[in-house]
Enzyme design. Structure first.
Site, PDB file in Angstrom:
ATOM      1  N   ASN A  22       2.691  -3.499   6.190  1.00  0.00           N
ATOM      2  CA  ASN A  22       4.047  -3.134   6.629  1.00  0.00           C
ATOM      3  C   ASN A  22       3.951  -2.719   8.095  1.00  0.00           C
ATOM      4  O   ASN A  22       3.504  -1.612   8.403  1.00  0.00           O
ATOM      5  CB  ASN A  22       4.559  -1.963   5.772  1.00  0.00           C
ATOM      6  CG  ASN A  22       5.887  -1.417   6.279  1.00  0.00           C
ATOM      7  OD1 ASN A  22       6.562  -2.065   7.088  1.00  0.00           O
ATOM      8  ND2 ASN A  22       6.261  -0.233   5.817  1.00  0.00           N
ATOM      9  N   TRP A  23       4.375  -3.625   8.964  1.00  0.00           N
ATOM     10  CA  TRP A  23       4.242  -3.355  10.400  1.00  0.00           C
ATOM     11  C   TRP A  23       5.268  -2.335  10.898  1.00  0.00           C
ATOM     12  O   TRP A  23       5.170  -1.860  12.011  1.00  0.00           O
ATOM     13  CB  TRP A  23       4.433  -4.643  11.200  1.00  0.00           C
ATOM     14  CG  TRP A  23       3.304  -5.623  11.107  1.00  0.00           C
ATOM     15  CD1 TRP A  23       2.265  -5.622  10.209  1.00  0.00           C
ATOM     16  CD2 TRP A  23       3.097  -6.755  11.954  1.00  0.00           C
ATOM     17  NE1 TRP A  23       1.431  -6.676  10.447  1.00  0.00           N
ATOM     18  CE2 TRP A  23       1.919  -7.398  11.505  1.00  0.00           C
ATOM     19  CE3 TRP A  23       3.790  -7.300  13.035  1.00  0.00           C
ATOM     20  CZ2 TRP A  23       1.429  -8.556  12.130  1.00  0.00           C
ATOM     21  CZ3 TRP A  23       3.307  -8.450  13.645  1.00  0.00           C
ATOM     22  CH2 TRP A  23       2.133  -9.066  13.193  1.00  0.00           C
ATOM     23  N   HIS A  26      11.750   1.742   0.759  1.00  0.00           N
ATOM     24  CA  HIS A  26      10.696   2.482   1.462  1.00  0.00           C
ATOM     25  C   HIS A  26      11.215   3.886   1.772  1.00  0.00           C
ATOM     26  O   HIS A  26      12.393   4.066   2.069  1.00  0.00           O
ATOM     27  CB  HIS A  26      10.308   1.738   2.744  1.00  0.00           C
ATOM     28  CG  HIS A  26       9.072   2.286   3.384  1.00  0.00           C
ATOM     29  ND1 HIS A  26       9.082   3.438   4.138  1.00  0.00           N
ATOM     30  CD2 HIS A  26       7.779   1.863   3.353  1.00  0.00           C
ATOM     31  CE1 HIS A  26       7.840   3.683   4.545  1.00  0.00           C
ATOM     32  NE2 HIS A  26       7.036   2.744   4.082  1.00  0.00           N
ATOM     33  N   GLU A  64      11.008   5.654   4.327  1.00  0.00           N
ATOM     34  CA  GLU A  64      11.650   5.795   5.644  1.00  0.00           C
ATOM     35  C   GLU A  64      13.090   5.297   5.592  1.00  0.00           C
ATOM     36  O   GLU A  64      13.968   5.824   6.263  1.00  0.00           O
ATOM     37  CB  GLU A  64      10.823   5.051   6.699  1.00  0.00           C
ATOM     38  CG  GLU A  64       9.543   5.803   7.005  1.00  0.00           C
ATOM     39  CD  GLU A  64       8.393   4.946   7.496  1.00  0.00           C
ATOM     40  OE1 GLU A  64       8.619   3.792   7.896  1.00  0.00           O
ATOM     41  OE2 GLU A  64       7.250   5.448   7.466  1.00  0.00           O
ATOM     42  N   GLY A 114       0.488   0.693   6.069  1.00  0.00           N
ATOM     43  CA  GLY A 114       1.302   0.815   7.278  1.00  0.00           C
ATOM     44  C   GLY A 114       0.426   0.739   8.513  1.00  0.00           C
ATOM     45  O   GLY A 114       0.039  -0.347   8.950  1.00  0.00           O
ATOM     46  N   GLY A 115       0.072   1.901   9.062  1.00  0.00           N
ATOM     47  CA  GLY A 115      -0.683   1.971  10.329  1.00  0.00           C
ATOM     48  C   GLY A 115      -1.881   1.040  10.391  1.00  0.00           C
ATOM     49  O   GLY A 115      -2.081   0.349  11.403  1.00  0.00           O
TER      50      GLY A 115
HETATM   51  C1  PEP Z   1       3.904   2.622   4.645  1.00  0.00           C
HETATM   52  O1  PEP Z   1       4.637   2.678   5.600  1.00  0.00           O
HETATM   53  O2  PEP Z   1       4.273   2.008   3.636  1.00  0.00           O
HETATM   54  C2  PEP Z   1       2.599   3.268   4.713  1.00  0.00           C
HETATM   55  C3  PEP Z   1       1.881   3.341   3.629  1.00  0.00           C
HETATM   56  O3  PEP Z   1       2.212   3.759   5.932  1.00  0.00           O
HETATM   57  P1  PEP Z   1       0.769   4.336   6.320  1.00  0.00           P
HETATM   58  O4  PEP Z   1      -0.267   3.406   5.749  1.00  0.00           O
HETATM   59  O5  PEP Z   1       0.746   4.340   7.825  1.00  0.00           O
HETATM   60  O6  PEP Z   1       0.665   5.705   5.741  1.00  0.00           O
END
Ligand code: PEP
Length: 261
Positions: free
Chosen positions: A9-10, A104, A106, A243-244
């Protein structure tokens, strides 16, 4: 055997040239370096880059060789019409998008996405042959007060349990504790496994043993090349939503290669 899946997930990252470089690098390196061809790799860039992602996901000389599938991070709950700025499931499907993240944390937090909207988005996606990757998970306060199962249970029941069994069986679920997302505080394998097993059991009560047995449930929340192996070794964890660490090819490919042989 359940499907093994790693999703990147960019979020809202990368300019066009940066996205092109990373997509190119991913395709080239997955071709050489992916250990287990049974792991499904899904890349979810911003909408704008979905077409480019689709163009770059196959081998130049042999289009039947696909190195990753293309997903996106959201979809409109509406089918079409006067909804300025929205992107419909039909548009995505017509561009070769196969997966879409829904609900999600966010989007729930910053855009007020409700369980009812999650449910409508899932319907739109299924009608257009796109696989929803549906996120659920509790925040820090909810975990501290021992409410995680109430929260996740509500998200699943209100967002998904209206689906007919055949439709439900087309979903991927991602457990993403909000306190772990982007914080560097990965859930322990034990914490994650406990919730995954609980989700599978809830699905079994609603949809029966077979649907629950094959449902892919991914873990998301600061999952990285260091933590993925122990998480993916848990019996009810079928991969990750990343994510990151999906913004860097070294880290993302290391995660793709973190399943037990
Ligand atoms: C995400 O946004 O779904 C996520 C898991 O982010 P991160 O890996 O950066 O915690």
């Amino acid at each position: 055997m359940r499907r093994k899946i790693v999703v990147g997930n960019w979020k809202m990252n990368k300019t066009f040239p940066e996205a092109e470089d990373l997509l190119d690098e991913l395709a080239e390196r997955l071709k050489e370096e992916q250990d287990d061809q049974d792991v499904e790799v899904i890349v979810c860039p911003p909408f704008l880059y979905a077409e480019m992602a689709h163009d770059l996901c196959t081998d130049e000389d042999d289009e039947s060789q696909v190195y990753y599938s293309v997903g996106v991070q959201d979809v409109s709950e509406h089918a079409q019409g006067a909804y300025t700025g929205e992107v419909s499931a039909a548009m995505l499907s017509s561009m070769g998008v196969e997966y879409c993240i829904v609900g999600h944390s966010e989007r729930r937090k910053y855009f007020g996405e409700s369980d009812a909207q999650v449910s409508r988005k899932v319907e739109q996606l299924l009608q257009n042959e796109i696989t929803p990757i549906v996120c659920c998970g509790e925040n820090a306060e909810e975990r501290e007060s021992g409410m995680q199962f109430d929260v996740i249970g509500r998200q699943l029941k209100e967002g998904l349990f209206g689906l007919k069994p055949l439709d439900f069986s087309r979903l991927v679920i991602a457990y993403e504790p909000v306190w772990a997302i982007g914080t560097g505080k990965t859930a322990t394998p034990g914490q994650a496994q406990e919730v995954h097993a609980w989700i599978r059991n809830l699905v079994q009560e609603q949809y029966g043993k077979e649907i629950a047995r094959v449902l892919p449930i991914l873990y998301g929340g600061s999952c990285n090349a260091r933590t993925a192996r122990d998480l993916f070794a848990q019996p009810d964890i079928d991969g990750g939503l990343i994510g990151g660490a999906s913004l860097n090819a070294d880290d993302f490919i290391a995660i793709v290669n973190s399943f037990e042989k």
